[in-house]
Design an enzyme around this catalytic site. Structure first.
Site, PDB file in Angstrom:
ATOM      1  N   LYS A 117       3.283  -4.921   1.590  1.00  0.00           N
ATOM      2  CA  LYS A 117       2.794  -6.120   2.302  1.00  0.00           C
ATOM      3  C   LYS A 117       3.044  -6.053   3.805  1.00  0.00           C
ATOM      4  O   LYS A 117       2.209  -6.473   4.596  1.00  0.00           O
ATOM      5  CB  LYS A 117       3.398  -7.390   1.718  1.00  0.00           C
ATOM      6  CG  LYS A 117       4.903  -7.350   1.556  1.00  0.00           C
ATOM      7  CD  LYS A 117       5.325  -7.839   0.189  1.00  0.00           C
ATOM      8  CE  LYS A 117       6.737  -7.361  -0.085  1.00  0.00           C
ATOM      9  NZ  LYS A 117       7.224  -7.715  -1.395  1.00  0.00           N
ATOM     10  N   GLU A 141      -4.050  -4.795  -4.202  1.00  0.00           N
ATOM     11  CA  GLU A 141      -3.886  -6.006  -5.014  1.00  0.00           C
ATOM     12  C   GLU A 141      -2.412  -6.419  -5.148  1.00  0.00           C
ATOM     13  O   GLU A 141      -2.092  -7.607  -5.132  1.00  0.00           O
ATOM     14  CB  GLU A 141      -4.483  -5.728  -6.402  1.00  0.00           C
ATOM     15  CG  GLU A 141      -4.537  -6.887  -7.337  1.00  0.00           C
ATOM     16  CD  GLU A 141      -5.598  -7.912  -6.961  1.00  0.00           C
ATOM     17  OE1 GLU A 141      -6.786  -7.608  -7.054  1.00  0.00           O
ATOM     18  OE2 GLU A 141      -5.199  -9.030  -6.577  1.00  0.00           O
ATOM     19  N   VAL A 144       0.135  -8.966  -2.526  1.00  0.00           N
ATOM     20  CA  VAL A 144       0.319 -10.429  -2.533  1.00  0.00           C
ATOM     21  C   VAL A 144       0.239 -10.891  -3.982  1.00  0.00           C
ATOM     22  O   VAL A 144      -0.646 -10.442  -4.718  1.00  0.00           O
ATOM     23  CB  VAL A 144      -0.802 -11.155  -1.752  1.00  0.00           C
ATOM     24  CG1 VAL A 144      -0.496 -12.642  -1.620  1.00  0.00           C
ATOM     25  CG2 VAL A 144      -1.020 -10.550  -0.383  1.00  0.00           C
ATOM     26  N   GLY A 199      18.654 -10.089 -10.500  1.00  0.00           N
ATOM     27  CA  GLY A 199      17.611  -9.145 -10.086  1.00  0.00           C
ATOM     28  C   GLY A 199      16.398  -9.823  -9.459  1.00  0.00           C
ATOM     29  O   GLY A 199      15.338  -9.221  -9.324  1.00  0.00           O
ATOM     30  N   GLU A 202      16.641  -9.068  -3.448  1.00  0.00           N
ATOM     31  CA  GLU A 202      17.049  -7.735  -2.984  1.00  0.00           C
ATOM     32  C   GLU A 202      18.530  -7.782  -2.597  1.00  0.00           C
ATOM     33  O   GLU A 202      19.052  -8.860  -2.268  1.00  0.00           O
ATOM     34  CB  GLU A 202      16.284  -7.378  -1.704  1.00  0.00           C
ATOM     35  CG  GLU A 202      14.788  -7.527  -1.791  1.00  0.00           C
ATOM     36  CD  GLU A 202      14.126  -6.256  -2.247  1.00  0.00           C
ATOM     37  OE1 GLU A 202      14.716  -5.178  -2.075  1.00  0.00           O
ATOM     38  OE2 GLU A 202      13.032  -6.361  -2.810  1.00  0.00           O
ATOM     39  N   ASP A 213       8.769 -12.410   4.761  1.00  0.00           N
ATOM     40  CA  ASP A 213       7.992 -11.814   3.664  1.00  0.00           C
ATOM     41  C   ASP A 213       6.749 -12.673   3.373  1.00  0.00           C
ATOM     42  O   ASP A 213       5.638 -12.150   3.236  1.00  0.00           O
ATOM     43  CB  ASP A 213       8.894 -11.723   2.419  1.00  0.00           C
ATOM     44  CG  ASP A 213       8.153 -11.247   1.193  1.00  0.00           C
ATOM     45  OD1 ASP A 213       7.922 -10.030   1.080  1.00  0.00           O
ATOM     46  OD2 ASP A 213       7.792 -12.086   0.335  1.00  0.00           O
ATOM     47  N   LYS A 217       2.517 -11.957   3.804  1.00  0.00           N
ATOM     48  CA  LYS A 217       1.503 -12.181   2.760  1.00  0.00           C
ATOM     49  C   LYS A 217       0.439 -13.166   3.242  1.00  0.00           C
ATOM     50  O   LYS A 217      -0.748 -13.014   2.933  1.00  0.00           O
ATOM     51  CB  LYS A 217       2.175 -12.681   1.488  1.00  0.00           C
ATOM     52  CG  LYS A 217       3.064 -11.601   0.851  1.00  0.00           C
ATOM     53  CD  LYS A 217       3.939 -12.211  -0.223  1.00  0.00           C
ATOM     54  CE  LYS A 217       4.836 -11.168  -0.867  1.00  0.00           C
ATOM     55  NZ  LYS A 217       5.891 -11.790  -1.679  1.00  0.00           N
ATOM     56  N   GLY A 313       8.562  -7.876  -9.126  1.00  0.00           N
ATOM     57  CA  GLY A 313       9.189  -7.302 -10.321  1.00  0.00           C
ATOM     58  C   GLY A 313       8.500  -6.003 -10.681  1.00  0.00           C
ATOM     59  O   GLY A 313       7.285  -5.881 -10.549  1.00  0.00           O
TER      60      GLY A 313
HETATM   61  N1  LIG Z   1      10.131  -4.789  -5.540  1.00  0.00           N
HETATM   62  C1  LIG Z   1       9.078  -5.548  -5.872  1.00  0.00           C
HETATM   63  O1  LIG Z   1       9.122  -6.374  -6.803  1.00  0.00           O
HETATM   64  C2  LIG Z   1       7.782  -5.370  -5.094  1.00  0.00           C
HETATM   65  C3  LIG Z   1       6.679  -6.184  -5.420  1.00  0.00           C
HETATM   66  C4  LIG Z   1       5.481  -5.989  -4.715  1.00  0.00           C
HETATM   67  C5  LIG Z   1       5.419  -5.029  -3.738  1.00  0.00           C
HETATM   68  N2  LIG Z   1       6.508  -4.258  -3.448  1.00  0.00           N
HETATM   69  C6  LIG Z   1       6.393  -3.246  -2.409  1.00  0.00           C
HETATM   70  O2  LIG Z   1       6.530  -1.952  -3.003  1.00  0.00           O
HETATM   71  C7  LIG Z   1       7.056  -1.036  -2.040  1.00  0.00           C
HETATM   72  C8  LIG Z   1       8.229  -0.275  -2.651  1.00  0.00           C
HETATM   73  O3  LIG Z   1       9.261  -1.149  -3.003  1.00  0.00           O
HETATM   74  P1  LIG Z   1      10.542  -0.628  -3.822  1.00  0.00           P
HETATM   75  O4  LIG Z   1      11.274  -1.871  -4.196  1.00  0.00           O
HETATM   76  O5  LIG Z   1      10.153   0.332  -4.892  1.00  0.00           O
HETATM   77  O6  LIG Z   1      11.340   0.175  -2.667  1.00  0.00           O
HETATM   78  P2  LIG Z   1      12.537   1.206  -2.862  1.00  0.00           P
HETATM   79  O7  LIG Z   1      13.216   1.010  -4.169  1.00  0.00           O
HETATM   80  O8  LIG Z   1      13.349   1.126  -1.617  1.00  0.00           O
HETATM   81  O9  LIG Z   1      11.822   2.644  -2.913  1.00  0.00           O
HETATM   82  C9  LIG Z   1      11.248   3.289  -1.804  1.00  0.00           C
HETATM   83  C10 LIG Z   1      10.957   4.747  -2.135  1.00  0.00           C
HETATM   84  O10 LIG Z   1      10.277   5.340  -1.061  1.00  0.00           O
HETATM   85  C11 LIG Z   1      10.940   6.542  -0.626  1.00  0.00           C
HETATM   86  N3  LIG Z   1      10.806   6.616   0.837  1.00  0.00           N
HETATM   87  C12 LIG Z   1      11.005   5.627   1.749  1.00  0.00           C
HETATM   88  N4  LIG Z   1      10.723   6.057   2.986  1.00  0.00           N
HETATM   89  C13 LIG Z   1      10.336   7.354   2.862  1.00  0.00           C
HETATM   90  C14 LIG Z   1       9.895   8.335   3.766  1.00  0.00           C
HETATM   91  N5  LIG Z   1       9.812   8.098   5.085  1.00  0.00           N
HETATM   92  N6  LIG Z   1       9.565   9.564   3.285  1.00  0.00           N
HETATM   93  C15 LIG Z   1       9.646   9.836   1.957  1.00  0.00           C
HETATM   94  N7  LIG Z   1      10.031   8.920   1.040  1.00  0.00           N
HETATM   95  C16 LIG Z   1      10.387   7.706   1.485  1.00  0.00           C
HETATM   96  C17 LIG Z   1      12.382   6.382  -1.076  1.00  0.00           C
HETATM   97  O11 LIG Z   1      12.918   7.682  -1.248  1.00  0.00           O
HETATM   98  P3  LIG Z   1      14.443   7.929  -1.720  1.00  0.00           P
HETATM   99  O12 LIG Z   1      14.502   7.325  -3.109  1.00  0.00           O
HETATM  100  O13 LIG Z   1      14.626   9.399  -1.746  1.00  0.00           O
HETATM  101  O14 LIG Z   1      15.316   7.200  -0.745  1.00  0.00           O
HETATM  102  C18 LIG Z   1      12.203   5.604  -2.392  1.00  0.00           C
HETATM  103  O15 LIG Z   1      11.975   6.493  -3.464  1.00  0.00           O
HETATM  104  C19 LIG Z   1       7.411  -1.887  -0.815  1.00  0.00           C
HETATM  105  O16 LIG Z   1       6.366  -1.789   0.131  1.00  0.00           O
HETATM  106  C20 LIG Z   1       7.485  -3.297  -1.358  1.00  0.00           C
HETATM  107  O17 LIG Z   1       7.177  -4.268  -0.368  1.00  0.00           O
HETATM  108  C21 LIG Z   1       7.685  -4.401  -4.101  1.00  0.00           C
END
Ligand SMILES: NC(=O)c1ccc[n+]([C@@H]2O[C@H](COP(=O)([O-])OP(=O)(O)OC[C@H]3O[C@@H](n4cnc5c(N)ncnc54)[C@H](OP(=O)(O)O)[C@@H]3O)[C@@H](O)[C@H]2O)c1
Length: 425
Positions: A117, A141, A144, A199, A202, A213, A217, A313
Site C-alpha cells: 500500500k 487488489e 486495500v 497477532g 505489528e 497506513d 489506502k 492477515g
Molecule cells: N501483513 C499483512 O496482513 C498485510 C496485508 C496486506 C498487505 N500487506 C503488505 O504486504 C507486504 C509484505 O508484508 P509482510 O508482513 O509479509 O512483510 P515482512 O514479513 O517484513 O516480509 C518482507 C520480506 O521481504 C524481504 N525484503 C524486504 N526488503 C528487501 C529487499 N530490499 N531485498 C530483498 N528482499 C527484501 C524480506 O527478506 P528477509 O526475510 O530476508 O528479511 C522479507 O522476506 C507489505 O507491503 C505490506 O504492506 C501486508
C-alpha cells in the site's frame, strides 16, 4: 460398484484429460505474506491451474522460513527472473526497492501483483502507466481491504464506479483497539499490547496508530475511483493516540462510537479528505463494524455500496494475491482507474465535532457553551462527567475549532481536544 463421488465444479481437471500447465510465480519477499502465498499456492485445490512458486528474493537466504522451507531463495533478482516466471508477486514492503523491481518486471512484460500500500499510494499511478504502455497485467487488489476483493470489479464497471465520496474503516488494528477500549474499559496502551499478543498489530504499530497506513489506502482509493491523485501527506491525518476511555464512554452516552475513519469527498467546493478517530452515531453502517474488520462505503450516483471483511492477515491477503495471479495470467487488463482527474488539491472538510474539555476547575457547562458560541461553534449535546465536559457541535471548520479552544484555554486553564463527528443534521 458405486458411482464416483461428484468432485468440485471448480476443479478444472474435471473438464480436460490433459494436466493443466502450472502458473509459475516469483516472489519478491518471503516474510509473513510471502510465506503464506507459498503455502496457499502449494495447498490450494480451487485454482483452475496448479500454482507453483519457483523462487523468492530475500535479504537473508539462511533465515528459517517456517512453512515455506522448500522455496528456493536468492538475493539476486536476475537469477530469479531467469527462471522465467509467469507472474511476479511483490510482497517486500520496502518502497524504493519494490518500485525498481516492479518497473524491471513490467518493462520485460512480466505481469505483476503487489500488496504494497505504501508503494501504491506514492507510485501506483506511475507503475500503472507503465503497465498500460507495455500492455502488461498489473494488479494490486490486496493493497486495500486485503481480504475483500472489490477494486478489480470496479475497474471493469465504469458506470458503477462513478464515486462522489467514499468513507471507510481501512485499518483493522486501530478498529480493534477502539472496539476493545469500549468493550473492556481498558486504555489505549493495554489494548494495543493485547492486539499485538493476538497477532492483530505489528511489533511496531506506529503506522497504524498514527493513521499513516489508512492515509496510504485512502490515497490509493482516491485515484482508483477517479477522485484524483493525492499525496498521502496532503490528507489531514490524526492518530488514535489522543483517545482515552472517558471519550469512549462519552461517545456511548451520545448514542455513538469512536471509529478510525478515512473519508474523501468531491463536491462543488473541491475535494476534502481526512483520516482520524471520529464519532459516529450507532446507526451508521461503519459504527457497526467491530474488531479487526475493515469496511468501505462508496457513495455513487446510483446509491451507496457497502463492503466489509478482513483487511489484513496472511490467509486473506494470500488468497487475494493468488486470485490476482490467476487473473493476471488470463491476459487481464491492469487494474485501471475509470476517470482520472490528475493531481487535485485537497483540504480538510467542515464537519461536526466531538469536543472534550478537561480542567481541575471547569466553568459551568452553559458558560463554556456560550463561550464557544461566541466563536460560532454551536453545540447540540453536552455531557459533564468528573473533571471533563464533552460536546457535540454543529458543522464548522477545524480552524474555527482550534481558534476557539486556544482562546478558551487562555481565558480559563483547561485542555481541549477535538475529533470529527460524522453526524447528519
Ligand atoms: N501483513 C499483512 O496482513 C498485510 C496485508 C496486506 C498487505 N500487506 C503488505 O504486504 C507486504 C509484505 O508484508 P509482510 O508482513 O509479509 O512483510 P515482512 O514479513 O517484513 O516480509 C518482507 C520480506 O521481504 C524481504 N525484503 C524486504 N526488503 C528487501 C529487499 N530490499 N531485498 C530483498 N528482499 C527484501 C524480506 O527478506 P528477509 O526475510 O530476508 O528479511 C522479507 O522476506 C507489505 O507491503 C505490506 O504492506 C501486508
Amino acid at each position: 460398484m458405486s458411482a464416483p463421488a461428484i468432485t468440485a465444479v471448480r476443479d478444472a481437471s474435471h473438464y480436460s484429460t490433459a494436466p493443466a500447465r502450472p502458473i509459475t510465480i516469483a516472489l519478491l519477499g518471503l516474510g509473513r505474506i510471502g510465506s503464506a502465498v507459498a503455502r496457499r499456492a502449494r495447498e490450494d485445490r480451487a485454482s483452475p491451474q496448479p500454482l507453483r512458486v519457483v523462487g523468492a528474493l530475500v535479504r537473508d537466504v539462511t533465515m528459517a522460513r517456517p512453512g515455506a522451507e522448500e522455496i528456493p531463495r536468492t538475493t539476486d533478482v536476475a537469477e530469479l527472473f531467469a527462471r522465467r516466471p509467469d507472474v511476479v508477486v511483490e510482497v517486500l514492503g520496502d518502497i524504493e526497492a519494490a518500485r525498481t523491481l516492479i518497473r524491471g518486471a513490467l518493462e520485460r512484460r512480466v505481469p505483476v501483483v503487489t500488496a504494497n500500500k505504501a508503494l501504491m499510494a506514492r507510485h501506483g499511478e506511475e507503475l500503472l502507466g507503465l503497465a498500460i504502455r507495455t500492455g502488461t497485467a498489473f494488479r494490486y487488489e490486496a493493497s486495500v481491504l486485503a481480504g475483500v476483493p472489490f477494486l478489480g470489479t470496479f475497474s471493469a464497471r465504469p458506470l458503477a464506479s462513478r464515486v462522489t465520496a467514499l468513507s471507510g474503516i481501512l485499518n483493522g488494528t486501530t478498529n480493534f483497539v477502539l472496539s476493545q477500549m469500549r468493550d473492556t474499559g481498558a486504555g489505549l496502551v493495554e489494548t494495543t499490547l493485547d492486539a499485538q499478543r493476538r497477532g492483530f498489530a505489528e511489533p511496531d504499530p506506529s503506522q497504524d496508530i498514527s493513521g499513516n497506513d489508512a492515509a496510504h489506502k485512502l490515497a490509493i482509493l482516491a485515484w482508483h475511483f477517479g477522485l484524483g491523485s493525492i499525496a498521502p501527506e496532503a490528507i489531514e491525518t490524526i492518530g488514535i493516540d489522543g483517545i482515552d476511555t472517558d471519550d469512549v464512554t462519552a461517545a456511548d452516552q451520545f448514542a455513538g462510537v469512536i471509529r478510525p475513519v478515512a473519508r474523501i469527498e468531491q463536491s462543488g467546493e473541491g475535494t476534502t479528505a481526512f483520516v482520524g478517530p471520529a464519532f459516529l452515531p450507532r446507526t451508521d453502517r461503519l459504527a457497526q463494524v467491530d474488531g479487526v474488520e475493515n469496511a468501505l462505503v462508496l457513495e455513487t450516483d446510483a446509491g451507496r455500496l457497502f463492503f466489509s471483511g478482513p483487511g489484513a492477515g496472511p490467509i486473506p491477503t494470500a488468497t487475494t494475491i493468488l486470485d490476482d495471479v490467476i487473473e493476471a495470467t488470463r491476459g487481464g487488463q491492469p487494474h485501471a482507474p475509470v476517470n482520472r482527474r490528475g493531481r487535485v488539491p485537497v483540504g480538510p472538510p467542515a464537519t461536526s465535532w466531538f469536543l472534550r474539555l478537561t480542567a481541575r476547575r471547569l466553568p459551568p457547562g452553559d458558560e463554556i457553551v456560550g463561550f464557544l458560541g461566541s466563536y460560532g461553534i454551536w453545540s447540540h449535546r453536552t455531557l459533564t462527567r468528573g473533571q471533563g465536559i464533552w460536546l457535540l457541535t454543529y458543522p464548522c471548520t477545524r480552524d474555527r475549532v482550534e481558534m476557539a479552544l486556544c482562546a478558551l484555554s487562555a481565558a480559563t486553564p483547561c485542555d481541549g481536544y477535538a475529533i470529527r463527528a460524522l453526524v447528519e443534521h
